[in-house]
Scaffold this motif. Structure first.
Motif, PDB file in Angstrom:
ATOM      1  N   ALA A   1     121.220   4.374  -2.487  1.00 45.19           N
ATOM      2  CA  ALA A   1     120.524   5.660  -2.558  1.00 45.19           C
ATOM      3  C   ALA A   1     119.477   5.680  -3.665  1.00 45.19           C
ATOM      4  O   ALA A   1     118.559   6.509  -3.646  1.00 45.19           O
ATOM      5  N   GLU A   2     119.607   4.767  -4.643  1.00 48.24           N
ATOM      6  CA  GLU A   2     118.671   4.733  -5.766  1.00 48.24           C
ATOM      7  C   GLU A   2     117.389   3.969  -5.441  1.00 48.24           C
ATOM      8  O   GLU A   2     116.445   3.973  -6.226  1.00 48.24           O
ATOM      9  N   ILE A   3     117.356   3.289  -4.284  1.00 49.65           N
ATOM     10  CA  ILE A   3     116.213   2.444  -3.954  1.00 49.65           C
ATOM     11  C   ILE A   3     115.012   3.306  -3.576  1.00 49.65           C
ATOM     12  O   ILE A   3     115.101   4.182  -2.718  1.00 49.65           O
ATOM     13  N   ALA A   4     113.908   3.053  -4.227  1.00 50.18           N
ATOM     14  CA  ALA A   4     112.665   3.780  -3.945  1.00 50.18           C
ATOM     15  C   ALA A   4     111.796   2.949  -3.014  1.00 50.18           C
ATOM     16  O   ALA A   4     111.852   1.723  -2.999  1.00 50.18           O
ATOM     17  N   SER A   5     110.982   3.630  -2.242  1.00 49.60           N
ATOM     18  CA  SER A   5     110.033   2.964  -1.362  1.00 49.60           C
ATOM     19  C   SER A   5     108.816   2.534  -2.178  1.00 49.60           C
ATOM     20  O   SER A   5     108.110   3.378  -2.723  1.00 49.60           O
ATOM     21  N   VAL A   6     108.592   1.234  -2.272  1.00 50.84           N
ATOM     22  CA  VAL A   6     107.487   0.719  -3.090  1.00 50.84           C
ATOM     23  C   VAL A   6     106.454  -0.032  -2.256  1.00 50.84           C
ATOM     24  O   VAL A   6     105.476  -0.549  -2.795  1.00 50.84           O
ATOM     25  N   ALA A   7     106.677  -0.116  -0.960  1.00 53.81           N
ATOM     26  CA  ALA A   7     105.741  -0.809  -0.079  1.00 53.81           C
ATOM     27  C   ALA A   7     105.815  -0.198   1.312  1.00 53.81           C
ATOM     28  O   ALA A   7     106.741   0.551   1.626  1.00 53.81           O
ATOM     29  N   LYS A   8     104.841  -0.510   2.130  1.00 47.66           N
ATOM     30  CA  LYS A   8     104.819  -0.054   3.506  1.00 47.66           C
ATOM     31  C   LYS A   8     104.403  -1.208   4.403  1.00 47.66           C
ATOM     32  O   LYS A   8     104.115  -2.310   3.923  1.00 47.66           O
ATOM     33  N   ALA A   9     104.356  -0.958   5.707  1.00 44.30           N
ATOM     34  CA  ALA A   9     104.069  -2.038   6.649  1.00 44.30           C
ATOM     35  C   ALA A   9     102.754  -2.736   6.336  1.00 44.30           C
ATOM     36  O   ALA A   9     102.654  -3.966   6.424  1.00 44.30           O
ATOM     37  N   GLU A  10     101.746  -1.969   5.942  1.00 47.98           N
ATOM     38  CA  GLU A  10     100.435  -2.565   5.638  1.00 47.98           C
ATOM     39  C   GLU A  10     100.517  -3.538   4.472  1.00 47.98           C
ATOM     40  O   GLU A  10      99.818  -4.556   4.441  1.00 47.98           O
ATOM     41  N   ASP A  11     101.385  -3.239   3.510  1.00 52.26           N
ATOM     42  CA  ASP A  11     101.548  -4.131   2.361  1.00 52.26           C
ATOM     43  C   ASP A  11     102.214  -5.441   2.764  1.00 52.26           C
ATOM     44  O   ASP A  11     101.869  -6.511   2.247  1.00 52.26           O
ATOM     45  N   ILE A  12     103.180  -5.353   3.674  1.00 50.69           N
ATOM     46  CA  ILE A  12     103.839  -6.568   4.151  1.00 50.69           C
ATOM     47  C   ILE A  12     102.839  -7.449   4.900  1.00 50.69           C
ATOM     48  O   ILE A  12     102.797  -8.669   4.719  1.00 50.69           O
ATOM     49  N   LEU A  13     102.022  -6.825   5.744  1.00 47.37           N
ATOM     50  CA  LEU A  13     100.998  -7.576   6.467  1.00 47.37           C
ATOM     51  C   LEU A  13      99.994  -8.204   5.501  1.00 47.37           C
ATOM     52  O   LEU A  13      99.508  -9.320   5.730  1.00 47.37           O
ATOM     53  N   LEU A  14      99.683  -7.499   4.413  1.00 48.01           N
ATOM     54  CA  LEU A  14      98.778  -8.037   3.399  1.00 48.01           C
ATOM     55  C   LEU A  14      99.354  -9.312   2.792  1.00 48.01           C
ATOM     56  O   LEU A  14      98.644 -10.324   2.641  1.00 48.01           O
ATOM     57  N   MET A  15     100.644  -9.290   2.453  1.00 45.95           N
ATOM     58  CA  MET A  15     101.286 -10.479   1.874  1.00 45.95           C
ATOM     59  C   MET A  15     101.345 -11.611   2.892  1.00 45.95           C
ATOM     60  O   MET A  15     101.141 -12.781   2.548  1.00 45.95           O
ATOM     61  N   GLN A  16     101.628 -11.283   4.149  1.00 42.15           N
ATOM     62  CA  GLN A  16     101.694 -12.311   5.183  1.00 42.15           C
ATOM     63  C   GLN A  16     100.333 -12.980   5.384  1.00 42.15           C
ATOM     64  O   GLN A  16     100.242 -14.207   5.499  1.00 42.15           O
ATOM     65  N   ASN A  17      99.284 -12.165   5.421  1.00 41.75           N
ATOM     66  CA  ASN A  17      97.938 -12.720   5.587  1.00 41.75           C
ATOM     67  C   ASN A  17      97.530 -13.548   4.372  1.00 41.75           C
ATOM     68  O   ASN A  17      96.848 -14.572   4.505  1.00 41.75           O
ATOM     69  N   ALA A  18      97.942 -13.112   3.172  1.00 46.65           N
ATOM     70  CA  ALA A  18      97.635 -13.871   1.963  1.00 46.65           C
ATOM     71  C   ALA A  18      98.325 -15.227   1.985  1.00 46.65           C
ATOM     72  O   ALA A  18      97.755 -16.244   1.563  1.00 46.65           O
ATOM     73  N   ALA A  19      99.558 -15.266   2.491  1.00 47.54           N
ATOM     74  CA  ALA A  19     100.294 -16.527   2.576  1.00 47.54           C
ATOM     75  C   ALA A  19      99.610 -17.491   3.544  1.00 47.54           C
ATOM     76  O   ALA A  19      99.615 -18.707   3.330  1.00 47.54           O
ATOM     77  N   ASP A  20      99.021 -16.951   4.613  1.00 42.09           N
ATOM     78  CA  ASP A  20      98.320 -17.807   5.571  1.00 42.09           C
ATOM     79  C   ASP A  20      97.162 -18.555   4.923  1.00 42.09           C
ATOM     80  O   ASP A  20      96.790 -19.648   5.366  1.00 42.09           O
TER      81      ASP A  20
END
Length: 320
Positions: free
Chosen positions: A200-219
């Protein structure tokens, strides 16, 4: 993409996700990091361990930290493929068939105790994991992006379990084992439970667009030909090792390269070095190889074989 750009755009997102998941999963930092690497590499995660060590907690924590559409399915013998992929029903009012989405139509799908269901239901996930889509009655439905499967399974031999086929295991980019917590971590777990669930203490610090950003950066991470040859040499070593009956598949080789890129990204580099490959090699390879009958009879473990291959395969010297 330069090293400086990677650190500016990606590192705060990745570090934020890791810090939030740590609130719920105590003492398993290595597992958290490797799980995030798998997500960045557009792969799927198999958590293979005994019940009660935090496998489901890990998946839920990632879904909350990344604000992803999350669904969980408890795999039991009576679960049908249509429960996973969805089905079509006839609508009398419109006079047409309508598609009803299954549990897999989400961004983060937790397949809990996947090895307790039938092989037919297990195979319903193959297209989703490989192609990012499901086909129902001849119609293909695209899954949201990003899409990640986190599957848990109990060790073979537990009541009601059956082995996953090799083709299914090969779709998981890593197999991770959480293991028991150490003494200090278990004390911390006990203290945290006194105040209720830490999820319950976990805060939302990212969204789908951020995950896609990291995936594209890894490519865009650079891999020198010497590193590619090193990865291919590891694969070749698994195929010729006297204690291995089935070596690493080409899909596994690609997975090893993708995870190495993600590891370099998370370490703030724009290029892969051999240490990145070594960091995730065991988690990518061990579930994709089969030992010979002689090796099994001698009590040899796949991890032992991979350590031997790692020691015997010379790593290239990369000029930095």
């Amino acid at each position: 993409m330069t090293e400086q750009t990677i650190r500016a755009d990606v590192m705060p997102i990745a570090n934020g996700i890791i810090d939030e998941v740590k609130k719920a999963v105590i003492g398993k930092d290595d597992i958290i990091i490797k799980s995030l690497l798998a997500i960045i590499a557009r792969g799927h995660i198999l958590l293979d361990d005994i019940p009660g060590v935090g496998k489901t907690t890990l998946a839920v924590a990632f879904s909350k930290a990344m604000s992803l559409d999350y669904k969980r399915m408890q795999f039991t013998p009576d679960v049908l493929p249509a429960d996973v992929t969805g089905f079509t029903v006839y609508n009398k009012q419109t006079g047409s068939f309508e598609y009803k989405p299954g549990a897999a139509l989400c961004s983060l799908f937790l397949a809990d105790e996947i090895n307790r269901t039938s092989s037919k239901t297990q195979s319903a996930l193959l297209e989703a994991m490989e192609e990012g889509s499901v086909t129902v009655d001849g119609v293909t439905h695209t899954l949201p992006q990003p899409f990640t499967v986190i599957a848990t399974q109990n060790p073979i031999g537990s009541v009601g379990t059956q082995m996953l086929p090799e083709s299914q295991l090969d779709r998981f980019i890593v197999r991770l084992t959480m293991g028991y917590p150490d003494l200090d971590s278990e004390v911390a777990i006990l203290k945290s439970k006194e105040g209720g669930s830490r999820s319950a203490e976990i805060a939302s610090v990212a969204k789908a667009e951020d995950i896609l950003l990291m995936q594209n950066a890894a490519d865009e991470i650079f891999v020198d030909d010497l590193v590619y040859k090193y990865i291919a040499s590891i694969a070749a070593a698994t195929r010729s090792h006297p204690q291995i009956k089935l070596g690493l598949s080409p899909r596994g080789t690609v997975a090893l390269a993708s995870m190495s890129k993600a590891a370099a990204l998370l370490r703030g580099r724009s290029y892969v070095i051999p240490e990145d490959v070594k960091f995730i090699m065991g988690d990518v390879v061990t579930h994709r190889i089969l030992l010979s009958a002689k090796a099994k009879a001698a009590g040899v473990d796949t991890s032992d074989v991979m350590r031997d291959i790692s020691a015997r395969t010379p790593a290239p010297k990369i000029k930095i």
